[in-house]
Design a protein around this motif. Structure first.
Motif, PDB file in Angstrom:
ATOM      1  N   ILE A  16      76.085 -83.097  41.477  1.00  0.00           N
ATOM      2  CA  ILE A  16      76.450 -81.866  41.716  1.00  0.00           C
ATOM      3  C   ILE A  16      77.241 -81.707  43.093  1.00  0.00           C
ATOM      4  CG2 ILE A  16      75.435 -79.582  42.492  1.00  0.00           C
ATOM      5  CD1 ILE A  16      73.016 -80.318  40.523  1.00  0.00           C
ATOM      6  N   PHE A  17      76.642 -82.316  44.194  1.00  0.00           N
ATOM      7  CA  PHE A  17      77.379 -82.302  45.500  1.00  0.00           C
ATOM      8  C   PHE A  17      77.494 -83.594  46.252  1.00  0.00           C
ATOM      9  CE2 PHE A  17      75.762 -77.864  45.557  1.00  0.00           C
ATOM     10  CZ  PHE A  17      76.961 -77.159  45.846  1.00  0.00           C
ATOM     11  N   GLY A  18      77.306 -84.595  45.358  1.00  0.00           N
ATOM     12  CA  GLY A  18      77.548 -86.051  45.697  1.00  0.00           C
ATOM     13  C   GLY A  18      76.448 -86.770  46.121  1.00  0.00           C
ATOM     14  N   GLY A  19      75.328 -86.418  45.643  1.00  0.00           N
ATOM     15  CA  GLY A  19      74.170 -87.021  45.779  1.00  0.00           C
ATOM     16  C   GLY A  19      74.030 -88.492  44.951  1.00  0.00           C
ATOM     17  N   ASN A  20      72.946 -89.220  45.052  1.00  0.00           N
ATOM     18  CA  ASN A  20      72.880 -90.274  44.355  1.00  0.00           C
ATOM     19  C   ASN A  20      72.121 -90.216  43.010  1.00  0.00           C
ATOM     20  OD1 ASN A  20      70.176 -89.594  44.920  1.00  0.00           O
ATOM     21  ND2 ASN A  20      69.678 -91.265  46.251  1.00  0.00           N
ATOM     22  N   ASP A  21      71.837 -89.019  42.559  1.00  0.00           N
ATOM     23  CA  ASP A  21      71.509 -88.893  40.972  1.00  0.00           C
ATOM     24  C   ASP A  21      71.407 -87.443  40.582  1.00  0.00           C
ATOM     25  OD1 ASP A  21      67.973 -88.833  41.528  1.00  0.00           O
ATOM     26  OD2 ASP A  21      69.371 -87.825  42.373  1.00  0.00           O
ATOM     27  N   HIS A  37      85.360 -77.923  41.699  1.00  0.00           N
ATOM     28  CA  HIS A  37      85.814 -77.866  43.058  1.00  0.00           C
ATOM     29  C   HIS A  37      84.516 -77.126  43.627  1.00  0.00           C
ATOM     30  CE1 HIS A  37      87.530 -76.145  46.891  1.00  0.00           C
ATOM     31  NE2 HIS A  37      88.620 -77.077  46.572  1.00  0.00           N
ATOM     32  N   ILE A  38      84.483 -77.554  45.168  1.00  0.00           N
ATOM     33  CA  ILE A  38      83.163 -77.571  45.726  1.00  0.00           C
ATOM     34  C   ILE A  38      83.033 -75.922  45.922  1.00  0.00           C
ATOM     35  CG2 ILE A  38      84.383 -77.644  47.930  1.00  0.00           C
ATOM     36  CD1 ILE A  38      80.788 -78.805  47.075  1.00  0.00           C
ATOM     37  N   ALA A  39      83.929 -75.102  46.118  1.00  0.00           N
ATOM     38  CA  ALA A  39      83.781 -73.796  46.503  1.00  0.00           C
ATOM     39  C   ALA A  39      83.183 -73.068  45.107  1.00  0.00           C
ATOM     40  CB  ALA A  39      85.075 -73.108  46.624  1.00  0.00           C
ATOM     41  N   VAL A  40      83.722 -73.666  43.953  1.00  0.00           N
ATOM     42  CA  VAL A  40      83.286 -72.999  42.660  1.00  0.00           C
ATOM     43  C   VAL A  40      81.793 -73.216  42.381  1.00  0.00           C
ATOM     44  CG1 VAL A  40      83.504 -72.979  40.226  1.00  0.00           C
ATOM     45  CG2 VAL A  40      85.646 -72.992  41.668  1.00  0.00           C
ATOM     46  N   LYS A  41      81.599 -74.526  42.832  1.00  0.00           N
ATOM     47  CA  LYS A  41      80.117 -74.833  42.808  1.00  0.00           C
ATOM     48  C   LYS A  41      79.134 -73.880  43.690  1.00  0.00           C
ATOM     49  CE  LYS A  41      80.660 -79.602  41.874  1.00  0.00           C
ATOM     50  NZ  LYS A  41      80.512 -80.978  41.905  1.00  0.00           N
ATOM     51  N   ILE A  42      79.550 -73.705  44.781  1.00  0.00           N
ATOM     52  CA  ILE A  42      78.827 -72.859  45.684  1.00  0.00           C
ATOM     53  C   ILE A  42      78.578 -71.571  45.160  1.00  0.00           C
ATOM     54  CG2 ILE A  42      78.893 -72.066  48.152  1.00  0.00           C
ATOM     55  CD1 ILE A  42      80.109 -74.481  49.231  1.00  0.00           C
ATOM     56  N   ILE A  43      79.660 -70.765  44.628  1.00  0.00           N
ATOM     57  CA  ILE A  43      79.662 -69.544  44.321  1.00  0.00           C
ATOM     58  C   ILE A  43      78.769 -69.271  42.916  1.00  0.00           C
ATOM     59  CG2 ILE A  43      80.927 -67.432  43.212  1.00  0.00           C
ATOM     60  CD1 ILE A  43      83.235 -68.430  44.948  1.00  0.00           C
TER      61      ILE A  43
END
Length: 262
Positions: free
Chosen positions: A19-24, A40-46
């Motif tokens: 999702i945001f670059g975690g390890n799993d 894109h990170i902005a789309v994920k946040i919204i």
């Protein structure tokens, strides 16, 4: 994964979508797999913030229904015979109801959150949410809520504790809970909660309820019934180990001489 270039897809070596670059991956997210992980990170946040607000709305609806049901249960009354008279009393003791049903209703979301993390995501290991949620919520209620209630009082007004005995019991256990956590997590078994410690911790709850109830009904003190000035107690009746209501004349205010507050 932790040092991948920004242009690379958010997929770790094992093929788990990120999702945001975690390890799993999360417990439920990403729902759409690799395609969603590459948003894109902005789309994920919204999108995730909208979903989070929607879930919060659902929790508030469920909690409101749950609390309304608990309030209806705890406000139930019944007719009983006392001293040859029929009186109306509550089915639930107010102290017991506040320490059990009302507390469970207000703490249900954080309890479920901690259980989900403990059982499904962390496999019976403490995560970032569980302990912090429980301890943080308790500290917030103990400090911030009380402080807000005090500063919100209108000018030249004050509030008094109705029952000092019950307040003392609950205040003691509120502080003791933190000391007990420090003792088991830093003393007897550092960074580990054993089964024995967990069972003992759980048993403190019924002990708290029992002591608060006994204190509420005056089990630990003998109360001599005296009335306010200009309303002398008729027939010099004494009232011991019980509610101060109906101890003397009907409709007269009772001020017991005991450790219980007014």
């Amino acid at each position: 994964c932790t040092h991948r270039p920004k242009a690379m897809p958010s997929i770790c070596k094992g093929g788990t979508p990120q999702i945001f670059g975690g390890n799993d991956g999360g417990l439920f997210l990403p729902l759409l797999g690799e395609w969603e992980a590459e948003w894109h990170i902005a789309v994920k946040i919204i999108v995730y913030m909208l979903g989070l607000f929607w879930l919060f709305s659902g929790v508030s609806v469920v909690a409101e229904i749950f609390m309304a049901a608990i309030e209806k249960v705890t406000s139930a009354k019944k007719r009983v015979h006392r001293n040859g008279k029929v009186v109306t009393v509550k089915v639930w003791n107010s102290t017991v109801a506040n320490l059990t049903l009302m507390a469970l209703g207000s703490s249900a979301p954080e309890i479920l959150l901690s259980l989900i993390e403990l059982i499904f995501t962390e496999k019976w290991n403490a995560g970032d949410l569980g302990p912090g949620t429980i301890v943080g919520s308790a500290a917030f209620n103990l400090l911030v809520i009380i402080a807000v209630c005090m500063v919100s009082l209108p000018q030249n007004e004050y509030r008094v504790i109705k029952d000092v005995g019950v307040f003392g019991v609950t205040a003691f256990f509120s502080v003791f809970a933190y000391l007990w956590l420090v003792f088991i997590l830093m003393g007897t078994s550092p960074d580990v909660v054993t089964v024995t410690e967990g069972v003992i911790t759980f048993l403190y709850m019924p002990l708290l309820v029992m002591l608060a109830y006994l204190m509420d009904i005056g089990f630990f003190s003998q109360e001599v019934c005296t009335l306010v000035p200009k309303a002398p107690c008729t027939e010099g009746r004494q009232h011991t180990r019980g509610s101060s209501s109906n101890a003397c004349g009907a409709g007269k205010e009772i001020w017991p001489h005991s450790t219980r507050g007014s």
